[in-house]
Enzyme design. Structure first.
Site, PDB file in Angstrom:
ATOM      1  N   LYS A  14       8.257   9.141   4.528  1.00  0.00           N
ATOM      2  CA  LYS A  14       7.369  10.132   3.883  1.00  0.00           C
ATOM      3  C   LYS A  14       7.001  11.264   4.845  1.00  0.00           C
ATOM      4  O   LYS A  14       7.110  12.437   4.504  1.00  0.00           O
ATOM      5  CB  LYS A  14       6.080   9.456   3.373  1.00  0.00           C
ATOM      6  CG  LYS A  14       6.312   8.334   2.388  1.00  0.00           C
ATOM      7  CD  LYS A  14       5.014   7.761   1.847  1.00  0.00           C
ATOM      8  CE  LYS A  14       4.148   7.042   2.848  1.00  0.00           C
ATOM      9  NZ  LYS A  14       4.736   5.796   3.405  1.00  0.00           N
ATOM     10  N   ARG A  89      -3.183   5.545  -2.219  1.00  0.00           N
ATOM     11  CA  ARG A  89      -2.614   4.224  -1.947  1.00  0.00           C
ATOM     12  C   ARG A  89      -3.275   3.146  -2.797  1.00  0.00           C
ATOM     13  O   ARG A  89      -2.904   1.980  -2.673  1.00  0.00           O
ATOM     14  CB  ARG A  89      -2.808   3.880  -0.472  1.00  0.00           C
ATOM     15  CG  ARG A  89      -1.611   4.220   0.411  1.00  0.00           C
ATOM     16  CD  ARG A  89      -2.027   3.963   1.843  1.00  0.00           C
ATOM     17  NE  ARG A  89      -0.969   3.616   2.727  1.00  0.00           N
ATOM     18  CZ  ARG A  89      -0.537   4.421   3.707  1.00  0.00           C
ATOM     19  NH1 ARG A  89      -1.019   5.639   3.836  1.00  0.00           N
ATOM     20  NH2 ARG A  89       0.385   3.994   4.542  1.00  0.00           N
ATOM     21  N   ARG A 128      10.603   2.591  15.608  1.00  0.00           N
ATOM     22  CA  ARG A 128       9.634   3.672  15.791  1.00  0.00           C
ATOM     23  C   ARG A 128       8.531   3.245  16.759  1.00  0.00           C
ATOM     24  O   ARG A 128       8.055   4.040  17.564  1.00  0.00           O
ATOM     25  CB  ARG A 128       9.036   4.055  14.424  1.00  0.00           C
ATOM     26  CG  ARG A 128       8.134   5.271  14.488  1.00  0.00           C
ATOM     27  CD  ARG A 128       7.711   5.728  13.105  1.00  0.00           C
ATOM     28  NE  ARG A 128       6.617   4.935  12.576  1.00  0.00           N
ATOM     29  CZ  ARG A 128       6.096   5.095  11.351  1.00  0.00           C
ATOM     30  NH1 ARG A 128       6.582   6.021  10.545  1.00  0.00           N
ATOM     31  NH2 ARG A 128       5.101   4.353  10.935  1.00  0.00           N
ATOM     32  N   ARG A 134       2.114   3.879  18.209  1.00  0.00           N
ATOM     33  CA  ARG A 134       1.226   3.406  17.140  1.00  0.00           C
ATOM     34  C   ARG A 134       1.050   1.899  17.232  1.00  0.00           C
ATOM     35  O   ARG A 134       2.013   1.152  17.180  1.00  0.00           O
ATOM     36  CB  ARG A 134       1.805   3.777  15.766  1.00  0.00           C
ATOM     37  CG  ARG A 134       1.538   5.210  15.391  1.00  0.00           C
ATOM     38  CD  ARG A 134       2.112   5.549  14.044  1.00  0.00           C
ATOM     39  NE  ARG A 134       1.649   4.702  12.953  1.00  0.00           N
ATOM     40  CZ  ARG A 134       1.825   4.976  11.678  1.00  0.00           C
ATOM     41  NH1 ARG A 134       2.446   6.080  11.325  1.00  0.00           N
ATOM     42  NH2 ARG A 134       1.374   4.167  10.745  1.00  0.00           N
ATOM     43  N   ARG A 146       1.073  -4.622   6.544  1.00  0.00           N
ATOM     44  CA  ARG A 146       1.108  -3.314   5.861  1.00  0.00           C
ATOM     45  C   ARG A 146       1.929  -3.409   4.580  1.00  0.00           C
ATOM     46  O   ARG A 146       1.579  -2.790   3.576  1.00  0.00           O
ATOM     47  CB  ARG A 146       1.661  -2.243   6.814  1.00  0.00           C
ATOM     48  CG  ARG A 146       0.622  -1.864   7.873  1.00  0.00           C
ATOM     49  CD  ARG A 146       1.257  -1.235   9.087  1.00  0.00           C
ATOM     50  NE  ARG A 146       1.822   0.065   8.815  1.00  0.00           N
ATOM     51  CZ  ARG A 146       2.702   0.674   9.626  1.00  0.00           C
ATOM     52  NH1 ARG A 146       3.113   0.087  10.726  1.00  0.00           N
ATOM     53  NH2 ARG A 146       3.144   1.856   9.316  1.00  0.00           N
TER      54      ARG A 146
HETATM   55  P1  AMP Z   1       0.389   5.984   7.559  1.00  0.00           P
HETATM   56  O1  AMP Z   1       0.424   6.923   8.717  1.00  0.00           O
HETATM   57  O2  AMP Z   1       0.451   6.673   6.238  1.00  0.00           O
HETATM   58  O3  AMP Z   1       1.398   4.873   7.696  1.00  0.00           O
HETATM   59  O4  AMP Z   1      -1.055   5.266   7.586  1.00  0.00           O
HETATM   60  C1  AMP Z   1      -1.445   4.488   8.689  1.00  0.00           C
HETATM   61  C2  AMP Z   1      -2.665   3.681   8.328  1.00  0.00           C
HETATM   62  O5  AMP Z   1      -3.756   4.553   7.985  1.00  0.00           O
HETATM   63  C3  AMP Z   1      -2.521   2.755   7.111  1.00  0.00           C
HETATM   64  O6  AMP Z   1      -1.905   1.521   7.432  1.00  0.00           O
HETATM   65  C4  AMP Z   1      -3.976   2.581   6.710  1.00  0.00           C
HETATM   66  O7  AMP Z   1      -4.650   1.727   7.595  1.00  0.00           O
HETATM   67  C5  AMP Z   1      -4.537   3.997   6.944  1.00  0.00           C
HETATM   68  N1  AMP Z   1      -4.372   4.843   5.740  1.00  0.00           N
HETATM   69  C6  AMP Z   1      -3.618   5.963   5.624  1.00  0.00           C
HETATM   70  N2  AMP Z   1      -3.697   6.474   4.397  1.00  0.00           N
HETATM   71  C7  AMP Z   1      -4.519   5.647   3.706  1.00  0.00           C
HETATM   72  C8  AMP Z   1      -4.961   5.607   2.350  1.00  0.00           C
HETATM   73  N3  AMP Z   1      -4.590   6.546   1.462  1.00  0.00           N
HETATM   74  N4  AMP Z   1      -5.810   4.609   1.993  1.00  0.00           N
HETATM   75  C9  AMP Z   1      -6.202   3.674   2.865  1.00  0.00           C
HETATM   76  N5  AMP Z   1      -5.797   3.624   4.144  1.00  0.00           N
HETATM   77  C10 AMP Z   1      -4.954   4.598   4.566  1.00  0.00           C
END
Ligand code: AMP
Length: 191
Positions: A14, A89, A128, A134, A146
């Site tokens: 994404k 989400r 990654r 991360r 996740r």
């Molecule tokens: P991402 O970078 O999109 O993989 O997000 C990393 C982490 O941020 C996720 O595993 C969640 O802990 C948190 N996070 C990001 N977006 C959301 C969302 N829309 N709702 C809840 N937690 C989020």
């Protein structure tokens, strides 16, 4: 105005694809994950609040996430459109987004789902994790959590957007270029 949701499991690509699409369609890119990581690295109150959720691979509570999303949209009110990456989400977030956008006479134009098998995604994330720094990419247990969060809370958004006639699947396996081409062909057919 086009407003796109990029949908898909962790590691689906994404963020990578949003980087291309934002330039091509002049969209403002909002990644809630990036926003949260920015707050964590700057040790803000919000960063301290969300850190433990993110490091474990749990979703951050809805209201915190919805508030930060609204705040960024409000501060970029002059944008030509938005690309939402990693948001919504949960159904609660999707409903809040629809309501919020409709109050501004805006709406989601399309939800584009990047599809890939779990084993490909886990391998991508582990790779990654070697360079991303991360915490949530570092071990397989967090990565699995996740995916569980996705299956339990996010996957049903497919039905939410299908019911609105806005859900489009894209094969997320291939080179970055190939996937960008699939996405742009789809978007060009929608606008
Ligand atoms: P991402 O970078 O999109 O993989 O997000 C990393 C982490 O941020 C996720 O595993 C969640 O802990 C948190 N996070 C990001 N977006 C959301 C969302 N829309 N709702 C809840 N937690 C989020």
């Amino acid at each position: 105005m086009i407003n796109l949701v990029l949908f898909g499991k962790p590691g689906a690509g994404k963020g990578t694809q949003a980087e291309f699409l934002k330039f091509k369609y002049h969209l403002f890119h909002i990644s809630t994950g990036d926003l949260f990581r920015h707050h964590i690295s700057h040790k803000t109150n919000l960063g301290q609040l969300v850190q433990s959720y993110i490091n474990k691979g749990d979703l951050v509570p809805d209201q915190v996430t919805i508030d930060i999303l609204k705040d960024v949209v409000e501060t970029h009110a002059d944008a030509k459109g938005f690309i939402f990456d990693g948001f919504p989400r949960t159904t609660k977030q999707a409903e809040a987004l629809d309501k919020f956008l409709s109050e501004k006479s805006m709406e989601i134009s399309a939800t584009l789902a990047l599809e890939a098998d779990d084993d490909v995604l886990v391998e991508r994330l582990v790779n990654r994790g070697k360079t991303s720094g991360r915490v949530d990419d570092q071990d397989e247990e967090k990565i699995r959590n996740r995916f569980e969060e996705y299956n339990n809370k996010t996957a049903s958004l497919r039905d939410f957007y299908e019911d609105q006639g806005k859900f489009h699947s894209v094969n997320g396996i291939g080179s970055i270029d190939e996937i960008t081409q699939r996405l742009t062909a789809l978007i060009n057919g929608l606008i």
